[in-house]
Design an enzyme around this catalytic site. Structure first.
Site, mmCIF file in Angstrom:
data_model
loop_
_atom_site.group_PDB
_atom_site.id
_atom_site.type_symbol
_atom_site.label_atom_id
_atom_site.label_comp_id
_atom_site.label_asym_id
_atom_site.label_seq_id
_atom_site.Cartn_x
_atom_site.Cartn_y
_atom_site.Cartn_z
ATOM 1 N N SER A 1 -98.781 -71.345 -14.004
ATOM 2 C CA SER A 1 -98.084 -71.266 -12.729
ATOM 3 C C SER A 1 -98.762 -70.300 -11.762
ATOM 4 O O SER A 1 -99.458 -69.364 -12.165
ATOM 5 C CB SER A 1 -96.642 -70.820 -12.947
ATOM 6 O OG SER A 1 -96.593 -69.454 -13.324
ATOM 7 N N THR A 2 -98.512 -70.519 -10.485
ATOM 8 C CA THR A 2 -99.055 -69.645 -9.457
ATOM 9 C C THR A 2 -98.484 -68.240 -9.595
ATOM 10 O O THR A 2 -99.202 -67.244 -9.435
ATOM 11 C CB THR A 2 -98.750 -70.208 -8.064
ATOM 12 O OG1 THR A 2 -99.355 -71.509 -7.943
ATOM 13 C CG2 THR A 2 -99.294 -69.310 -6.962
ATOM 14 N N THR B 1 -97.489 -66.638 -12.313
ATOM 15 C CA THR B 1 -98.158 -65.933 -13.414
ATOM 16 C C THR B 1 -99.595 -65.603 -13.046
ATOM 17 O O THR B 1 -100.115 -64.539 -13.407
ATOM 18 C CB THR B 1 -98.112 -66.780 -14.690
ATOM 19 O OG1 THR B 1 -96.749 -67.066 -15.009
ATOM 20 C CG2 THR B 1 -98.745 -66.042 -15.854
ATOM 21 N N GLY B 2 -100.258 -66.502 -12.321
ATOM 22 C CA GLY B 2 -101.617 -66.242 -11.877
ATOM 23 C C GLY B 2 -101.709 -64.981 -11.034
ATOM 24 O O GLY B 2 -102.649 -64.188 -11.176
ATOM 25 N N GLU C 1 -106.605 -71.781 -12.720
ATOM 26 C CA GLU C 1 -106.186 -73.146 -12.368
ATOM 27 C C GLU C 1 -104.671 -73.135 -12.382
ATOM 28 O O GLU C 1 -104.034 -73.186 -13.428
ATOM 29 C CB GLU C 1 -106.766 -74.153 -13.369
ATOM 30 C CG GLU C 1 -106.713 -75.595 -12.880
ATOM 31 C CD GLU C 1 -105.489 -76.343 -13.370
ATOM 32 O OE1 GLU C 1 -104.452 -76.295 -12.656
ATOM 33 O OE2 GLU C 1 -105.562 -76.962 -14.424
ATOM 34 N N CYS D 1 -100.562 -80.642 -14.159
ATOM 35 C CA CYS D 1 -100.758 -79.878 -12.920
ATOM 36 C C CYS D 1 -101.272 -80.769 -11.799
ATOM 37 O O CYS D 1 -100.845 -80.652 -10.650
ATOM 38 C CB CYS D 1 -101.728 -78.727 -13.166
ATOM 39 S SG CYS D 1 -101.118 -77.465 -14.301
#
Length: 471
Positions: free
Chosen positions: A224-225, A227-228, A245, A279
């Site tokens: 996920s964004t 978590t990124g 990614e 994704c």
């Protein structure tokens, strides 16, 4: 392949109930086996061992490392059915079609392609008496954090190029699907030197420890964004290189004049591959008013005709949601769309007759862009179909997202599609297809979908340290 053969690989990767964590079958909830419960201390030991093993691994030639990787790929092929059975049970995707057998076979394909991709030094400048070349050296130790939706394959996307370039790898699978990654790593480790590839099967605390570990040279993450962003923050003090990614809310645009019958199957599987848990699946579909009802009807007809069931059922084409959390997200988004007045053309409810986490394949029409189902990534078997009349407006709406992993244009006129593709904000834009990946073609996102490239030569460069040599 008999259950006995599958149990042999499971026995190799699972631990005793007293010291392990139960991993459920995604469809039935029955326990498949028990995964190790590694900790941040286990991670520290794994990184230390990987650091010690890295110089000898890097000292091998590319040809020597590639030969070992080919033997690892052969091992996966020899046990592909065992691996597929584990994936189908743990993650839930069906064995057939673009499912668990496809994923298991893809692991070997991606390993071989990474092993065989040539990355020669590049001549940057040459004149009388001087020459500058760009070479690529190993980084050192790579920390790889994988997701639960394509657990074995995405782990290989991180592992194979890293090993090919002379790095060692410490991989952390999702806590929901550790067995698939443990299995593929166990097969590879029958041929790799000790400590070159280690799997640390822990929880989020282990993932957080990877992000901030001072002795990792590279961190690769798919997820996920949100978590990124935390990984970026955690890695700031040690300046580890990152490949992220992240999530995608991929848009597709169907242009006027398109042959709906010709694109219907491609649209359907671009949306619903892995029951929508991909994704780079198509998440929002914009259709010109002249074709709107035809596309909605075609998708609904395919949704109703495509069998859904347990992953290990040979007749299943779509499976369950992998986790109860994801089931709850999908149900919430569809319920919100219904309350807003959207038209639920087909599906729109749980399928308790199939199992606890099954949600019927759902097509939603007459929905607005501000609905949560359109704004958020649903990651499930649901597609909102949105109407447009002006192409510029459709492109603006498709681009009106913080994410930019993939997008697609559907048209009977390729030139028209190309003109639209150039205006879409995404790392990859497909024409008359969606989500198709090639191990030789770089893949990555823009905006909130992350940065860094995977696959092909660019993927090898991403796990290497550039070095300019001038003489």
């Amino acid at each position: 392949m008999t259950q006995t053969h599958t149990a042999t690989l499971l026995a190799e990767i699972t631990v005793d109930e007293a010291v392990g964590r139960a991993i459920p079958d995604a469809a039935s909830g029955e326990t498949i086996g028990y995964a190790p419960m590694h900790t941040a201390a286990d991670l520290a030991r794994a990184v230390s061992a990987a650091r010690a093993a890295q110089p000898a691994w890097a000292a091998l030639t590319h040809a020597e490392r590639s030969a070992i990787l080919h033997r690892a790929a052969d091992e996966i092929d020899a046990h592909a059915e065992e691996l597929a059975q584990i994936i189908a049970r743990e993650q839930g995707k069906p064995l057939n079609g673009p499912g668990a057998r496809f994923e298991a076979a893809g692991c070997a394909v991606w390993i071989r392609q990474a092993a065989d991709t040539v990355l020669e030094p590049e001549v940057l400048f040459e004149a009388e008496g001087t020459r500058s070349e760009l070479h690529y050296a190993p980084l050192g130790v790579v920390g790889a954090i994988g997701p639960w939706n394509w657990p074995a394959l995405i782990a290989i996307w991180q592992i194979a190029p890293s090993l090919r370039m002379g790095n060692t790898v410490v991989a952390k699978p999702s806590e929901y699907t550790p067995l698939s990654v443990l299995a593929v790593a166990a097969l590879m480790n029958r041929h790799l030197p000790e400590d070159v590839l280690t799997v640390v099967a822990g929880g989020r605390d282990v993932g957080e420890a990877i992000a901030s570990h001072p002795d990792l040279d590279k961190i690769m993450f798919t997820g996920s964004t949100a978590t990124g962003r935390r990984i970026i923050e955690g890695s700031a003090h040690n300046l580890a290189r990152l490949t992220l990614e992240l999530g995608g809310n991929d848009a597709g645009i169907v242009l006027p004049g398109t042959d709906v019958a010709a694109i219907a199957q491609g649209l359907f599987w671009g949306i619903f591959i892995n029951t929508g848990q991909t994704c780079a699946a198509l998440k929002r579909l914009y259709v010109h008013d002249s074709l709107y009802e035809d596309v909605v009807s075609a998708l609904a007809e395919l949704a109703e005709a495509t069998p859904m069931g347990p992953g290990t059922d040979e007749g299943s084409a779509l499976g369950p949601l992998s986790t109860p959390q994801q089931f709850a997200i999908v149900a919430r988004l569809v319920d919100d769309a219904r309350e807003r007045g959207a038209r639920i053309v087909t599906g729109g409810s749980a399928a308790p007759d199939l199992g606890a986490h099954f949600y019927r394949t759902t097509v939603v029409a007459d929905i607005d862009d501000d609905a949560a189902l359109v704004r958020e990534e649903q990651f499930g078997p649901v597609i909102p179909v949105l109407r447009y009349t002006d192409l510029d407006d459709a492109i603006a709406r498709a681009n009106a997202t913080d994410q930019g992993l993939g997008a697609s244009v559907w048209s009977s006129d390729v030139d028209d599609a190309l003109a639209v593709a150039e205006r879409l904000q995404a790392g990859t834009v497909w024409i008359n297809q969606h989500g198709t990946l090639n191990p030789l073609v770089p893949f990555g996102g823009v905006k909130g979908s992350g940065y860094g490239m995977e696959f092909g030569k660019e993927g090898l460069k991403a796990v290497a340290a550039p070095k300019v040599i001038t003489r």
